[in-house]
Scaffold this motif. Structure first.
Motif, mmCIF file in Angstrom:
data_model
loop_
_atom_site.group_PDB
_atom_site.id
_atom_site.type_symbol
_atom_site.label_atom_id
_atom_site.label_comp_id
_atom_site.label_asym_id
_atom_site.label_seq_id
_atom_site.Cartn_x
_atom_site.Cartn_y
_atom_site.Cartn_z
ATOM 1 N N LYS A 229 0.860 -1.180 0.000
ATOM 2 C CA LYS A 229 0.000 0.000 0.000
ATOM 3 C C LYS A 229 0.890 1.222 0.000
ATOM 4 O O LYS A 229 1.691 1.429 0.908
ATOM 5 N N ASP B 264 -2.155 6.445 -1.868
ATOM 6 C CA ASP B 264 -3.526 6.185 -2.309
ATOM 7 C C ASP B 264 -3.615 4.977 -3.239
ATOM 8 O O ASP B 264 -4.611 4.787 -3.916
ATOM 9 N N LYS B 265 -2.573 4.150 -3.257
ATOM 10 C CA LYS B 265 -2.535 3.014 -4.189
ATOM 11 C C LYS B 265 -2.265 1.706 -3.461
ATOM 12 O O LYS B 265 -1.388 1.619 -2.605
ATOM 13 N N PHE C 29 -4.869 -0.861 -7.429
ATOM 14 C CA PHE C 29 -6.134 -0.274 -7.010
ATOM 15 C C PHE C 29 -5.841 1.150 -6.546
ATOM 16 O O PHE C 29 -5.154 1.350 -5.544
ATOM 17 N N ILE C 30 -6.338 2.109 -7.320
ATOM 18 C CA ILE C 30 -6.023 3.514 -7.067
ATOM 19 C C ILE C 30 -7.252 4.207 -6.483
ATOM 20 O O ILE C 30 -8.334 4.186 -7.069
ATOM 21 N N GLN C 31 -7.063 4.792 -5.329
ATOM 22 C CA GLN C 31 -8.171 5.440 -4.623
ATOM 23 C C GLN C 31 -8.814 6.511 -5.491
ATOM 24 O O GLN C 31 -8.160 7.423 -5.984
ATOM 25 N N ASN C 32 -10.130 6.351 -5.711
ATOM 26 C CA ASN C 32 -10.844 7.283 -6.569
ATOM 27 C C ASN C 32 -12.346 7.157 -6.301
ATOM 28 O O ASN C 32 -12.886 6.057 -6.293
ATOM 29 N N GLU D 54 -11.050 -2.182 2.403
ATOM 30 C CA GLU D 54 -10.411 -0.868 2.492
ATOM 31 C C GLU D 54 -11.406 0.225 2.900
ATOM 32 O O GLU D 54 -11.002 1.328 3.231
ATOM 33 N N ASP E 69 -13.380 1.972 1.044
ATOM 34 C CA ASP E 69 -13.258 3.144 0.172
ATOM 35 C C ASP E 69 -13.414 2.702 -1.276
ATOM 36 O O ASP E 69 -13.488 1.509 -1.569
ATOM 37 N N TYR F 226 -12.057 2.491 -5.254
ATOM 38 C CA TYR F 226 -10.778 2.381 -5.968
ATOM 39 C C TYR F 226 -11.013 2.069 -7.441
ATOM 40 O O TYR F 226 -11.909 1.300 -7.790
ATOM 41 N N GLN F 227 -10.186 2.657 -8.306
ATOM 42 C CA GLN F 227 -10.153 2.276 -9.714
ATOM 43 C C GLN F 227 -9.218 1.091 -9.879
ATOM 44 O O GLN F 227 -8.192 1.008 -9.206
#
Length: 218
Positions: free
Chosen positions: A57, A60-61, A85-88, A97, A99, A101-102
């Motif tokens: 981690k 944000d990834k 997995f990119i936080q978006n 998580e 949250d 993620y893309q």
């Protein structure tokens, strides 16, 4: 029609199929394999990417390695080298998580970008699998080339998706027929890991049957 996972094709086979349909058939239909320098180098490059125990981690990834994936629509299965997995806020919800993620596949290759779409189609296949698994849409992925130490961004256009679908359909048809194409020699034969099994020069000059008959006669 029943969807039997025993009939799913390997995503990695797309690379073989695009390189040489006979090579793909020898590996995936006849179950033959022979390592050469290039396949060993490729394996070394994947050592870290293919470690399923590595999960990182970074800000944000989230980086997950060696993720098993499958697609019921294409009837393919395999392992993604790396999935990021990119936080978006426009991404998918991940319960663990808590949250959004893309999802982004990253494929690792030992050499450099090719003239054909072999690498792109393989990465696109991984993207389709991830889309079905996470119920999302993936607009792009990346291919990391070991020789140039750089990432190539690939947009997953409709043209690429259609080419992938057609390629996989052709692979399924050949697999169902258990058909191994005849030899078509070319420059690619010199770098083929199955050259000693395929024996392109010998098969171009005579049939396997006549070759065996000569050997028995000797």
């Amino acid at each position: 029609m029943e969807n039997n996972e025993d009939n799913y094709l390997m995503i990695s086979g797309i690379q073989h199929y695009e390189f040489c349909k006979r090579q793909w058939a020898l590996i995936h239909i006849e179950q033959q394999w022979f390592e050469n320098v290039k396949t060993v180098e490729g394996s070394n490059l994947h050592n870290k990417a293919d470690n399923p125990h590595i999960r990182e981690k970074r800000n944000d990834k989230i980086i997950v390695r060696s993720m098993a994936v499958k697609s019921t629509s294409l009837e393919i299965t395999g392992v993604c080298d790396v999935v990021e997995f990119i936080q978006n806020s426009n991404g998918v919800w991940l319960d663990k998580e808590e949250d959004y993620y893309q999802v982004c596949p990253v494929e690792y290759k030992r050499g450099r970008p090719k003239q054909d779409h072999a690498d792109i189609l393989q990465m696109a296949a991984q993207a389709v699998c991830l889309e079905e698994m996470f119920l999302t849409t993936i607009e792009k992925g990346y291919i990391f080339y070991g020789e140039k130490k750089e990432r190539l961004e690939v947009l997953l256009s409709d043209d690429i998706r259609n080419e992938l679908r057609k390629t996989v359909q052709d692979m399924h048809q050949m697999y169902k027929k258990r058909l191994t194409p005849k030899v078509k020699t070319g420059k690619h034969c010199k770098s083929c890991s199955l050259q000693s099994i395929c024996l392109p020069d010998m098969l171009n000059k005579s049939s396997v049957k006549s070759y065996i008959e000569r050997k028995i006669a000797e």
